[in-house]
Design a protein around this motif. Structure first.
Motif, PDB file in Angstrom:
ATOM      1  N   MET A  24      20.971 -35.284  59.650  1.00  0.00           N
ATOM      2  CA  MET A  24      20.935 -36.820  59.681  1.00  0.00           C
ATOM      3  C   MET A  24      21.906 -37.224  58.784  1.00  0.00           C
ATOM      4  O   MET A  24      22.638 -38.228  58.954  1.00  0.00           O
ATOM      5  N   ALA A  25      21.975 -36.578  57.613  1.00  0.00           N
ATOM      6  CA  ALA A  25      22.687 -37.243  56.336  1.00  0.00           C
ATOM      7  C   ALA A  25      24.085 -36.733  56.703  1.00  0.00           C
ATOM      8  O   ALA A  25      25.215 -37.721  56.481  1.00  0.00           O
ATOM      9  N   LYS A  26      24.466 -35.714  57.390  1.00  0.00           N
ATOM     10  CA  LYS A  26      25.683 -35.301  57.544  1.00  0.00           C
ATOM     11  C   LYS A  26      26.246 -36.103  58.933  1.00  0.00           C
ATOM     12  O   LYS A  26      27.547 -36.467  58.811  1.00  0.00           O
ATOM     13  N   ASN A  30      25.160 -40.341  64.609  1.00  0.00           N
ATOM     14  CA  ASN A  30      25.379 -39.461  65.637  1.00  0.00           C
ATOM     15  C   ASN A  30      24.296 -38.336  65.948  1.00  0.00           C
ATOM     16  O   ASN A  30      24.361 -37.981  67.009  1.00  0.00           O
ATOM     17  N   HIS A  31      23.615 -38.303  64.954  1.00  0.00           N
ATOM     18  CA  HIS A  31      22.341 -37.150  64.831  1.00  0.00           C
ATOM     19  C   HIS A  31      21.299 -37.667  66.155  1.00  0.00           C
ATOM     20  O   HIS A  31      20.983 -38.999  65.686  1.00  0.00           O
ATOM     21  N   PRO A  36      15.574 -42.708  65.961  1.00  0.00           N
ATOM     22  CA  PRO A  36      14.187 -42.876  65.983  1.00  0.00           C
ATOM     23  C   PRO A  36      13.435 -42.859  64.625  1.00  0.00           C
ATOM     24  O   PRO A  36      12.494 -43.602  64.362  1.00  0.00           O
ATOM     25  N   VAL A  37      14.004 -42.026  63.735  1.00  0.00           N
ATOM     26  CA  VAL A  37      13.400 -42.109  62.360  1.00  0.00           C
ATOM     27  C   VAL A  37      13.491 -43.523  61.475  1.00  0.00           C
ATOM     28  O   VAL A  37      12.804 -44.132  60.900  1.00  0.00           O
ATOM     29  N   LEU A  38      14.860 -44.200  61.774  1.00  0.00           N
ATOM     30  CA  LEU A  38      15.063 -45.372  61.220  1.00  0.00           C
ATOM     31  C   LEU A  38      14.165 -46.485  61.948  1.00  0.00           C
ATOM     32  O   LEU A  38      13.706 -47.538  61.351  1.00  0.00           O
ATOM     33  N   THR A  39      13.850 -46.321  63.037  1.00  0.00           N
ATOM     34  CA  THR A  39      12.921 -47.158  64.039  1.00  0.00           C
ATOM     35  C   THR A  39      11.462 -47.066  63.518  1.00  0.00           C
ATOM     36  O   THR A  39      10.952 -48.183  63.298  1.00  0.00           O
ATOM     37  N   GLY A  40      11.153 -45.812  63.327  1.00  0.00           N
ATOM     38  CA  GLY A  40       9.856 -45.418  62.521  1.00  0.00           C
ATOM     39  C   GLY A  40       9.599 -46.187  61.324  1.00  0.00           C
ATOM     40  O   GLY A  40       8.505 -46.751  60.736  1.00  0.00           O
ATOM     41  N   ALA A  41      10.866 -46.080  60.403  1.00  0.00           N
ATOM     42  CA  ALA A  41      10.729 -46.685  58.984  1.00  0.00           C
ATOM     43  C   ALA A  41      10.468 -48.472  59.332  1.00  0.00           C
ATOM     44  O   ALA A  41       9.911 -48.781  58.454  1.00  0.00           O
ATOM     45  N   ALA A  64       8.857 -43.652  58.614  1.00  0.00           N
ATOM     46  CA  ALA A  64       9.757 -42.506  58.690  1.00  0.00           C
ATOM     47  C   ALA A  64       9.474 -41.175  58.750  1.00  0.00           C
ATOM     48  O   ALA A  64       9.894 -40.339  59.420  1.00  0.00           O
ATOM     49  N   GLY A  65       8.356 -41.032  57.810  1.00  0.00           N
ATOM     50  CA  GLY A  65       7.803 -39.370  57.796  1.00  0.00           C
ATOM     51  C   GLY A  65       7.032 -39.057  59.166  1.00  0.00           C
ATOM     52  O   GLY A  65       7.235 -38.126  59.618  1.00  0.00           O
ATOM     53  N   PHE A  66       6.513 -40.264  59.765  1.00  0.00           N
ATOM     54  CA  PHE A  66       5.567 -39.845  61.027  1.00  0.00           C
ATOM     55  C   PHE A  66       6.816 -39.470  61.876  1.00  0.00           C
ATOM     56  O   PHE A  66       6.548 -38.647  62.645  1.00  0.00           O
ATOM     57  N   MET A  67       7.685 -40.235  62.019  1.00  0.00           N
ATOM     58  CA  MET A  67       8.793 -40.274  63.216  1.00  0.00           C
ATOM     59  C   MET A  67       9.478 -39.063  63.092  1.00  0.00           C
ATOM     60  O   MET A  67       9.859 -38.214  63.998  1.00  0.00           O
TER      61      MET A  67
END
Length: 74
Positions: A24-26, A30-31, A36-41, A64-67
């Motif tokens: 995700m960082a790289k 586009n990943h 979804p993780v940003l939405t969960g956050a 974020a951890g849950f997603m």
């Protein structure tokens, strides 16, 4: 008792999460897991702001951890 192993138990969760976070960082947005993780956050931060016991930073991390977990172990 069921003798079958779940399909997702063949890898270590911590190493899978590390690989996913590095990807995700790289790759950025586009990943496939980033949005979804940003939405969960965001949802977690809003919930943390509304709930009296939980602060928004804790809600952000929890969301974020849950997603991320749901992306790794559907």
């Amino acid at each position: 008792m069921d003798d079958r192993e779940p399909q997702h138990q063949d890898h270590d969760l911590v190493s899978d999460a590390g690989d996913e976070i590095k990807g995700m960082a790289k790759d950025g947005l586009n990943h496939p897991s980033t949005k979804p993780v940003l939405t969960g956050a965001a949802i977690g931060a809003i919930a943390g702001g509304v709930l009296p016991v939980v602060t928004w930073p804790l809600g952000l991390v929890a969301g974020a951890g849950f997603m991320l977990y749901k992306r790794l172990r559907p």
